[in-house]
Scaffold this motif. Structure first.
Motif, PDB file in Angstrom:
ATOM      1  N   VAL A 141       0.866  -1.184   0.000  1.00 46.08           N
ATOM      2  CA  VAL A 141       0.000   0.000   0.000  1.00 46.08           C
ATOM      3  C   VAL A 141       0.900   1.230   0.000  1.00 46.08           C
ATOM      4  N   LEU A 142       0.746   2.074  -1.004  1.00 50.58           N
ATOM      5  CA  LEU A 142       1.514   3.324  -1.065  1.00 50.58           C
ATOM      6  C   LEU A 142       0.595   4.455  -0.622  1.00 50.58           C
ATOM      7  N   TYR A 143       0.996   5.185   0.399  1.00 50.66           N
ATOM      8  CA  TYR A 143       0.161   6.301   0.861  1.00 50.66           C
ATOM      9  C   TYR A 143       1.029   7.525   1.051  1.00 50.66           C
ATOM     10  N   ASP A 144       0.429   8.713   0.961  1.00 51.88           N
ATOM     11  CA  ASP A 144       1.269   9.915   0.997  1.00 51.88           C
ATOM     12  C   ASP A 144       1.198  10.693   2.302  1.00 51.88           C
ATOM     13  N   ASP A 145       0.163  10.530   3.091  1.00 49.36           N
ATOM     14  CA  ASP A 145       0.138  11.238   4.378  1.00 49.36           C
ATOM     15  C   ASP A 145      -0.739  10.484   5.379  1.00 49.36           C
ATOM     16  N   GLU A 146      -0.835  11.032   6.583  1.00 50.70           N
ATOM     17  CA  GLU A 146      -1.586  10.349   7.645  1.00 50.70           C
ATOM     18  C   GLU A 146      -3.048  10.158   7.255  1.00 50.70           C
ATOM     19  N   LEU A 180       4.923   7.378   0.955  1.00 50.01           N
ATOM     20  CA  LEU A 180       5.582   8.086  -0.143  1.00 50.01           C
ATOM     21  C   LEU A 180       6.079   9.421   0.413  1.00 50.01           C
ATOM     22  N   TYR A 181       7.285   9.432   0.918  1.00 55.23           N
ATOM     23  CA  TYR A 181       7.818  10.692   1.442  1.00 55.23           C
ATOM     24  C   TYR A 181       8.754  11.317   0.415  1.00 55.23           C
ATOM     25  N   LEU A 182       8.890  12.602   0.519  1.00 57.22           N
ATOM     26  CA  LEU A 182       9.740  13.303  -0.452  1.00 57.22           C
ATOM     27  C   LEU A 182      11.200  13.200  -0.022  1.00 57.22           C
ATOM     28  N   ASP A 183      12.088  12.924  -0.983  1.00 51.11           N
ATOM     29  CA  ASP A 183      13.511  12.844  -0.637  1.00 51.11           C
ATOM     30  C   ASP A 183      14.141  14.246  -0.684  1.00 51.11           C
ATOM     31  N   SER A 184      15.457  14.285  -0.534  1.00 47.02           N
ATOM     32  CA  SER A 184      16.120  15.590  -0.478  1.00 47.02           C
ATOM     33  C   SER A 184      15.961  16.385  -1.782  1.00 47.02           C
ATOM     34  N   HIS A 185      15.656  15.658  -2.892  1.00 51.91           N
ATOM     35  CA  HIS A 185      15.464  16.366  -4.164  1.00 51.91           C
ATOM     36  C   HIS A 185      14.001  16.724  -4.386  1.00 51.91           C
ATOM     37  N   VAL A 212      12.132   6.496  -2.239  1.00 44.80           N
ATOM     38  CA  VAL A 212      11.272   5.453  -1.671  1.00 44.80           C
ATOM     39  C   VAL A 212      10.835   4.467  -2.759  1.00 44.80           C
ATOM     40  N   LEU A 213      10.587   4.986  -3.950  1.00 45.30           N
ATOM     41  CA  LEU A 213      10.150   4.097  -5.033  1.00 45.30           C
ATOM     42  C   LEU A 213      11.265   3.135  -5.444  1.00 45.30           C
ATOM     43  N   THR A 214      12.508   3.617  -5.421  1.00 40.83           N
ATOM     44  CA  THR A 214      13.638   2.736  -5.769  1.00 40.83           C
ATOM     45  C   THR A 214      13.739   1.606  -4.753  1.00 40.83           C
ATOM     46  N   GLY A 215      13.564   1.953  -3.472  1.00 39.51           N
ATOM     47  CA  GLY A 215      13.607   0.924  -2.421  1.00 39.51           C
ATOM     48  C   GLY A 215      12.527  -0.132  -2.649  1.00 39.51           C
ATOM     49  N   VAL A 249      -1.062  14.647  -6.189  1.00 37.55           N
ATOM     50  CA  VAL A 249       0.273  14.053  -6.335  1.00 37.55           C
ATOM     51  C   VAL A 249       0.228  12.726  -7.106  1.00 37.55           C
ATOM     52  N   LEU A 250      -0.948  12.215  -7.373  1.00 33.62           N
ATOM     53  CA  LEU A 250      -1.054  10.898  -7.993  1.00 33.62           C
ATOM     54  C   LEU A 250      -0.288  10.798  -9.313  1.00 33.62           C
ATOM     55  N   GLY A 251      -0.492  11.804 -10.166  1.00 32.40           N
ATOM     56  CA  GLY A 251       0.182  11.794 -11.465  1.00 32.40           C
ATOM     57  C   GLY A 251       1.687  11.781 -11.304  1.00 32.40           C
ATOM     58  N   GLU A 252       2.179  12.558 -10.343  1.00 33.59           N
ATOM     59  CA  GLU A 252       3.620  12.672 -10.114  1.00 33.59           C
ATOM     60  C   GLU A 252       4.186  11.345  -9.585  1.00 33.59           C
TER      61      GLU A 252
END
Ligand code: GLU
Length: 917
Positions: free
Chosen positions: A200-205, A227-232, A238-241, A258-261
């Motif tokens: 399950v991929l989720y972006d916030d609480e 799905l947290y944002l990395d330093s860039h 997270v997706l690579t992991g 953010v879904l499209g991104e």
């Protein structure tokens, strides 16, 4: 089918501007029908689009209707889009009913910052203006608080957002589909796709909360990944992991913004292939531009509640976004729900006024006063019973004010864009018109002819080994072994070429829960380092979810490798062993009972009473040889095969003696035969004979290959107490775990150590290390197979070829070659150590002889009584005496057991007696 989404997105942005303009335009007019002033447009308003003008004119024309009653409704919204939708909704509703006695007047506020206090103040502000219903706030956080206030004031509260904590307040109505019903739809779709493992991929609480019900209801393996944002500022880290972990089935729950991104970045890291599957739970999925993924072959499915092809949706979309928007694909659920909510409110109020003649009279309310409105419950109850067909389908409530009956469309991304492939109905469940997700590979894709594969293996004897030669070898020639031969056979059958590479760390594949990555062969397959992995690679459920396996080419189970059992040192009392203790006790008892029987029978039988002085013709008394002592002696003599000077005379005693001798003959022969077995067969013992006994002792240490399928078998032991005990020991004694099987076998041979190993490898080891053996039955049943990437088109071809090799006996022949012929096989020369050990004879073995003895002895008794009776009869007949009297006299003598001498009545005495009579 939807038109080009990119174009629509652009239009959507343009139209948002239109909506803003519309809002400014309407607000800048003197919006008070009571004053009935001519509206004045603000000078700053840019050119309105034709739709706006239509709406404004519609609104203004309605101001002139004198008999019209105004209903003021309030709105609290988080963003301008929602506010604009609310505003439009009132105009649409008023426009739909130009001659109606009711007219909606809107009043709204923005509560952008989730601030409950701001929401409270603004609600009070609306209440002071005499609102008859409040829509929003769209923030989940402040909604519950406002609800309490509105309940107190009896003002209808209409929500349109997802709210897990749906409270059953009197004045609350929520148009959003109920979360528990939505969860059922998500679960049904995931089940339909047959996923046994889901990420399950989720972006916030909030999105996590939205899927928490799904996560707790899902019955298979589920991983939650934020799905947290990395330093860039991207999701790529997270997706690579996730990609490295080999996960392929995703349920995506994130905001439509953010879904499209997220999907775009998933594609960038290589997670948009035929192997990957996505279920998108956001009901606005259709508004996202999915064109970049149309041809990726990825299975992307999702849901929608707004049917963009409906004429009404199209019409509303055009009113919101402008005439140039030809379809309703861009209409978001929240917008549609606000419009449906306002419409429902209006329809209910109108029905109440016209049908029920109910007068809705509004008046200002103060938050800090105790007064409340009196019509709130009537309106809310009326709304609950009302059914309208809105933009989100049929809007209908249950008695608690929840929207449970609704229909969702199931969408799938195809090369032609998003298409509807089925529907989900809260009553019927899921109906899919296309049952299969993956199309069967074409004949060309499935064929392996002339393809070249990288085959990876571990250097594990005898599956993959380096050749033992001094010659300089290169390429595939460097390797030999069972796995190498097998892949060669397969390549010849299917016509593919291959290059062998080695997995240096020697691991077959273990999942690391910290880094979320697979290591070993499985990691190499997932990472694309190799196409096929062949080794002693056990098929496990965990691995199966990350890669595909062919049919198993070898079957096995986990067993214990330990030193061969040792012979027991001879015992002093070995002679007792041939009979079980029961038999010995029974024999002893039988001896005493039979001796007693001889004594009794001897006394009864007249033939056993003999003349002590054979020269004296008429003895004064008779004696009996079967005294107690003699009887015991007689039976023991024959039991010991020696005989005694006592010889039975009567038929009864002879019968009993014959049976007793038969009994002793059988018993002694059985004893002798079994004693011979005990003396010749060595009894072998192991300190433990199964896994339970091994776990209960502390002297012998034990382990398994670190990170292997065997160790994981114990790790995933669940409630099994023995297995979990072993796993606890392994966890606490990491030093007992080995790097490979070789090390385990070595330690078993040299130390006080037992090694858990797979039965096939144990077979190989015990062929070469003669001091080792397998202990106990196998603990499970599984097999080895060839691994490849998920959804590989050539899996079936390889499986069919393996089956053919099995049927033709080729795999058995290869096993024979590598197990029994090559590399030091046959050293141990089949000593037949497993020969059956001698076991003591128990009652079942000798019970029959006891039975014969019993029958014989009873027969002896009967004969002895008959003998006695016959003698008395003949005597009394000769002497003309009384049989009964004589018999009683004999019996009286018989029971005087102490008397061993029987007096003889002389014929003279007898004659005298006759005369006296
Ligand atoms: N066959 C095992 C595996 O695939 C390795 C050996 C073992 O764990 O006993 O992981």
């Amino acid at each position: 089918m939807r038109p080009s989404q990119t174009k629509i997105i652009k239009r959507r942005i343009d139209c948002r501007k239109h909506v803003q303009n519309l809002k400014i335009l309407i607000e800048s007019s003197s919006w008070n029908s009571a004053s009935a002033q001519t509206p004045v447009f603000s000078r700053n308003v840019p050119n309105p689009c034709p739709t706006m003008l239509f709406l404004v004119l519609l609104h203004l024309s309605s101001l002139n209707t004198i008999a019209t009653q105004e209903l003021r409704i309030g709105g609290l919204f988080q963003d301008e889009d929602d506010e604009a939708a609310f505003l439009l909704a009132t105009h649409i509703v008023n426009g739909k009913h130009p001659d109606s006695p009711l007219r909606l007047v809107h009043d709204s506020h923005l509560t952008r910052d989730h601030n409950t206090f701001t929401a409270y103040t603004k609600t009070c502000n609306l209440l002071e203006k005499g609102v008859v219903g409040i829509f929003g706030p769209s923030s989940v956080y402040s909604s519950a608080f406002i609800q309490t206030l509105l309940d107190r004031k009896e003002i209808p509260h209409i929500e349109t957002h997802w709210d897990r904590e749906l409270l059953r307040h009197n004045c609350l109505l929520n148009l959003h589909p109920h979360p528990s019903i939505l969860t059922r739809a998500f679960l049904d779709l995931v089940d339909q796709w047959g996923w046994k493992r889901v990420t399950v991929l989720y972006d916030d609480e909030e999105s996590l909360a939205r899927l928490s019900l799904f996560a707790s209801s899902y019955r298979h393996w589920l991983t939650l990944r934020r799905l947290y944002l990395d330093s860039h500022g991207t999701y790529r880290a997270v997706l690579t992991g996730i990609k490295k972990a080999g996960e392929t089935n995703f349920v995506v729950e994130c905001s439509v913004e953010v879904l499209g991104e997220v999907l775009k970045q998933a594609q960038q890291v290589g997670m948009m292939t035929e192997r990957h599957n996505y279920v998108i739970t956001n009901l606005d999925m259709q508004t996202v531009d999915l064109a970049p993924f149309q041809f990726s072959g990825t299975n992307i499915t999702g849901f929608r509640i707004v049917n963009p092809d409906s004429a009404y949706v199209e019409e509303i979309a055009q009113k919101i976004y402008g005439e140039e928007v030809q379809t309703g694909w861009n209409l978001r659920v929240k917008t549609a729900l606000i419009i449906d909510a306002v419409e429902l409110f209006y329809e209910a109020a109108l029905d109440l006024t016209l049908r029920e003649r109910f007068v809705i009279r509004s008046y200002p309310l103060l938050c800090n006063a105790t007064n409340n409105w009196d019509s709130g419950h009537t309106i809310v109850n009326y709304m609950k019973g009302k059914t309208v067909t809105g933009l989100t389908g049929v809007v209908h409530f249950d008695t608690e004010g929840f929207r449970r009956d609704f229909v969702l469309d199931i969408l799938e991304l195809t090369p032609d864009g998003l298409s509807k492939i089925g529907s989900w109905d809260s009553g019927v469940g899921l109906t899919i018109s296309r049952p299969k997700i993956f199309e069967a590979p074409t004949a060309d894709e499935a064929s392996l002819v002339n393809k070249t594969f990288t085959v990876i293996t571990c250097l594990t004897t005898p599956y993959g080994m380096l050749k033992e030669t001094t010659a300089q070898l290169t390429g595939n020639d460097r390797f030999e072994g069972f796995g190498i031969d097998l892949i060669e056979e397969l390549s010849q059958m299917l016509g593919f070429n291959y290059t062998i590479t080695i997995q240096d760390d020697g691991y077959n594949g273990d999942y690391n829960w910290t880094t979320n990555e697979w290591n070993g062969l499985i990691g190499a397959i997932i990472g694309g380092k190799a196409d096929l992995a062949i080794a002693d690679l056990t098929v496990t459920a965990e691995r199966e979810s990350a890669v595909d396996f062919t049919l198993q080419f070898m079957n096995l189970g986990i067993s214990i490798l330990y030193k061969k059992p040792k012979p027991v040192p001879p015992s002093l009392f070995m002679f007792v062993s041939p009979f079980s203790y029961t038999v010995w006790l029974l024999l002893l008892g039988t001896y005493f009972v039979v001796s007693l029987c001889f004594f009794v029978m001897g006394r009864l039988s007249p033939s056993e009473w003999t003349n002590p002085f054979p020269c004296v013709e008429e003895p004064e008394y008779l004696i009996n040889q079967f005294s107690i002592r003699n009887s015991l002696w007689f039976t023991i003599g024959s039991l010991m095969q020696q005989g005694t000077e006592i010889a039975p005379i009567g038929i009864s005693t002879r019968t009993a003696a014959g049976v007793w001798w038969f009994f002793t003959l059988i018993m002694v022969s059985s004893y002798t035969a079994n004693l011979a077995a005990f003396l010749t067969v060595e009894t072998l013992v192991t300190p433990f004979s199964n896994v339970k006994e091994l776990s209960e002792q502390t002297e012998i240490k034990y382990g398994a290959k670190r990170g292997g399928a065997t160790a994981n078998f114990f790790k995933n032991s669940g409630d099994d107490s023995v297995r979990s005990k072993i796993w606890k020991f392994m966890l606490a004694h990491d030093e007992e775990m080995t790097e490979n099987n070789e090390e385990g076998a070595e330690r078993t041979e040299k130390e006080h150590y037992a090694f858990f190993m797979e039965s096939t490898t144990i077979e190989y080891v015990v062929e070469r290390r003669c001091s080792l053996a397998s202990v106990g039955p196998p603990l499970d049943d599984k097999g080895y197979a060839i691994a490849m990437k998920k959804n590989s088109s050539y899996r079936n071809e390889l499986s069919a070829a393996i089956l053919k090799l099995q049927e033709t006996g080729r795999i058995a022949a290869l096993k024979e070659k590598w197990w029994k012929e090559k590399r030091g096989a046959g050293n141990c020369g089949g000593r037949g150590d497993e020969a059956a050990a001698a076991t003591p004879l128990n009652l079942q073995n000798v019970g029959g002889v006891f039975l014969v003895l019993f029958v014989g002895t009873v027969l002896g008794f009967i004969i002895s009584v008959v003998e006695l009776a016959l003698r008395i009869y003949l005597d009394t007949k000769k002497r003309k005496g009384c049989f009964r009297k004589e018999f009683v006299k004999e019996m009286k003598f018989f029971v005087r057991f102490k008397k061993n001498v029987k007096e003889v009545e002389s014929s003279k005495c007898h004659d005298e007696e006759q005369r006296n009579h």
